[in-house]
Motif scaffolding. Structure first.
Motif, PDB file in Angstrom:
ATOM      1  N   ILE A   1     -12.367 -46.935   3.655  1.00  0.00           N
ATOM      2  CA  ILE A   1     -11.649 -47.871   4.517  1.00  0.00           C
ATOM      3  C   ILE A   1     -11.470 -47.229   5.881  1.00  0.00           C
ATOM      4  CG2 ILE A   1      -9.495 -49.108   4.862  1.00  0.00           C
ATOM      5  CD1 ILE A   1      -9.133 -49.123   1.837  1.00  0.00           C
ATOM      6  N   ASP A   2     -11.800 -47.977   6.901  1.00  0.00           N
ATOM      7  CA  ASP A   2     -11.553 -47.518   8.265  1.00  0.00           C
ATOM      8  C   ASP A   2     -10.042 -47.391   8.445  1.00  0.00           C
ATOM      9  OD1 ASP A   2     -11.084 -47.325  11.036  1.00  0.00           O
ATOM     10  OD2 ASP A   2     -12.804 -48.585  11.502  1.00  0.00           O
ATOM     11  N   GLN A   3      -9.599 -46.245   8.927  1.00  0.00           N
ATOM     12  CA  GLN A   3      -8.154 -46.027   9.052  1.00  0.00           C
ATOM     13  C   GLN A   3      -7.488 -47.050   9.959  1.00  0.00           C
ATOM     14  OE1 GLN A   3      -7.450 -42.175  10.703  1.00  0.00           O
ATOM     15  NE2 GLN A   3      -8.712 -42.544  12.485  1.00  0.00           N
ATOM     16  N   PHE A   4      -8.218 -47.620  10.904  1.00  0.00           N
ATOM     17  CA  PHE A   4      -7.644 -48.617  11.801  1.00  0.00           C
ATOM     18  C   PHE A   4      -7.474 -49.966  11.101  1.00  0.00           C
ATOM     19  CE2 PHE A   4      -9.552 -45.475  14.590  1.00  0.00           C
ATOM     20  CZ  PHE A   4      -8.469 -45.171  15.397  1.00  0.00           C
ATOM     21  N   ASP A   5      -8.157 -50.169   9.978  1.00  0.00           N
ATOM     22  CA  ASP A   5      -8.014 -51.388   9.189  1.00  0.00           C
ATOM     23  C   ASP A   5      -7.035 -51.221   8.037  1.00  0.00           C
ATOM     24  OD1 ASP A   5      -9.893 -52.715  10.754  1.00  0.00           O
ATOM     25  OD2 ASP A   5     -11.558 -52.101   9.475  1.00  0.00           O
ATOM     26  N   ASP A   6      -6.570 -50.012   7.809  1.00  0.00           N
ATOM     27  CA  ASP A   6      -5.671 -49.713   6.700  1.00  0.00           C
ATOM     28  C   ASP A   6      -4.225 -49.813   7.180  1.00  0.00           C
ATOM     29  OD1 ASP A   6      -4.189 -48.710   4.604  1.00  0.00           O
ATOM     30  OD2 ASP A   6      -5.273 -46.810   4.487  1.00  0.00           O
ATOM     31  N   PRO A   7      -3.467 -50.812   6.713  1.00  0.00           N
ATOM     32  CA  PRO A   7      -2.083 -50.969   7.181  1.00  0.00           C
ATOM     33  C   PRO A   7      -1.158 -49.832   6.760  1.00  0.00           C
ATOM     34  CG  PRO A   7      -2.544 -52.506   5.411  1.00  0.00           C
ATOM     35  CD  PRO A   7      -3.844 -51.825   5.746  1.00  0.00           C
ATOM     36  N   THR A   8      -1.583 -49.001   5.805  1.00  0.00           N
ATOM     37  CA  THR A   8      -0.735 -47.887   5.374  1.00  0.00           C
ATOM     38  C   THR A   8      -1.107 -46.564   6.052  1.00  0.00           C
ATOM     39  OG1 THR A   8      -2.148 -47.325   3.489  1.00  0.00           O
ATOM     40  CG2 THR A   8      -0.420 -48.972   3.106  1.00  0.00           C
ATOM     41  N   ALA A   9      -2.139 -46.592   6.902  1.00  0.00           N
ATOM     42  CA  ALA A   9      -2.578 -45.354   7.578  1.00  0.00           C
ATOM     43  C   ALA A   9      -1.503 -44.863   8.542  1.00  0.00           C
ATOM     44  CB  ALA A   9      -3.879 -45.604   8.331  1.00  0.00           C
ATOM     45  N   THR A  10      -1.430 -43.555   8.677  1.00  0.00           N
ATOM     46  CA  THR A  10      -0.497 -42.968   9.641  1.00  0.00           C
ATOM     47  C   THR A  10      -1.278 -42.218  10.714  1.00  0.00           C
ATOM     48  OG1 THR A  10      -0.208 -40.974   8.313  1.00  0.00           O
ATOM     49  CG2 THR A  10       1.402 -42.749   7.993  1.00  0.00           C
ATOM     50  N   PHE A  11      -0.647 -42.118  11.863  1.00  0.00           N
ATOM     51  CA  PHE A  11      -1.233 -41.478  13.028  1.00  0.00           C
ATOM     52  C   PHE A  11      -0.179 -40.591  13.659  1.00  0.00           C
ATOM     53  CE2 PHE A  11      -3.344 -45.418  12.199  1.00  0.00           C
ATOM     54  CZ  PHE A  11      -4.677 -45.147  12.409  1.00  0.00           C
ATOM     55  N   VAL A  12      -0.604 -39.695  14.526  1.00  0.00           N
ATOM     56  CA  VAL A  12       0.308 -38.875  15.323  1.00  0.00           C
ATOM     57  C   VAL A  12      -0.159 -38.935  16.774  1.00  0.00           C
ATOM     58  CG1 VAL A  12       0.861 -37.276  13.443  1.00  0.00           C
ATOM     59  CG2 VAL A  12      -1.012 -36.729  15.005  1.00  0.00           C
ATOM     60  N   VAL A  13       0.744 -38.605  17.675  1.00  0.00           N
ATOM     61  CA  VAL A  13       0.361 -38.409  19.070  1.00  0.00           C
ATOM     62  C   VAL A  13       0.365 -36.909  19.284  1.00  0.00           C
ATOM     63  CG1 VAL A  13       0.901 -38.871  21.485  1.00  0.00           C
ATOM     64  CG2 VAL A  13       1.430 -40.588  19.747  1.00  0.00           C
ATOM     65  N   ALA A  14      -0.752 -36.399  19.779  1.00  0.00           N
ATOM     66  CA  ALA A  14      -0.897 -34.959  19.964  1.00  0.00           C
ATOM     67  C   ALA A  14      -1.424 -34.654  21.355  1.00  0.00           C
ATOM     68  CB  ALA A  14      -1.847 -34.399  18.916  1.00  0.00           C
ATOM     69  N   LEU A  15      -1.099 -33.461  21.830  1.00  0.00           N
ATOM     70  CA  LEU A  15      -1.617 -32.974  23.108  1.00  0.00           C
ATOM     71  C   LEU A  15      -2.794 -32.055  22.842  1.00  0.00           C
ATOM     72  CD1 LEU A  15       1.454 -31.930  25.304  1.00  0.00           C
ATOM     73  CD2 LEU A  15      -0.093 -33.856  25.647  1.00  0.00           C
ATOM     74  N   ASP A  16      -3.885 -32.286  23.572  1.00  0.00           N
ATOM     75  CA  ASP A  16      -5.018 -31.373  23.451  1.00  0.00           C
ATOM     76  C   ASP A  16      -4.727 -30.119  24.276  1.00  0.00           C
ATOM     77  OD1 ASP A  16      -5.705 -31.828  26.160  1.00  0.00           O
ATOM     78  OD2 ASP A  16      -7.412 -33.086  25.669  1.00  0.00           O
ATOM     79  N   PRO A  17      -5.559 -29.107  24.212  1.00  0.00           N
ATOM     80  CA  PRO A  17      -5.291 -27.864  24.948  1.00  0.00           C
ATOM     81  C   PRO A  17      -5.188 -28.048  26.466  1.00  0.00           C
ATOM     82  CG  PRO A  17      -6.918 -27.454  23.242  1.00  0.00           C
ATOM     83  CD  PRO A  17      -6.707 -28.946  23.302  1.00  0.00           C
TER      84      PRO A  17
END
Length: 65
Positions: free
Chosen positions: A4-20
């Motif tokens: 399942i594409d994570q963007f189509d999965d309503p239970t998927a979680t994400f974070v906001v992160a800073l790159d180097p």
């Protein structure tokens, strides 16, 4: 096995992160961050992370990626 594409999965979680380089990004909450990245916002749904990233960029305009 169903993939399942994570963007189509309503239970998927994400974070906001800073790159180097200090640019914020919405990343999968399932995978570990690459070396040098830091978490800005806890695991949450995609919309909440997108909103957080937008607020962060508005408050830190020099960090646009």
């Amino acid at each position: 096995m169903t993939i399942i594409d994570q963007f189509d999965d309503p239970t998927a979680t994400f974070v906001v992160a800073l790159d180097p380089d200090g640019r914020p990004s919405v990343r999968s909450g399932y995978l570990p961050l690459p070396p040098g990245w830091t978490t800005l916002h806890r695991p949450d749904d995609f919309q909440a992370c997108s909103d957080y990233r937008a607020r962060y960029l508005a408050a830190n305009p020099g960090d646009a990626g």
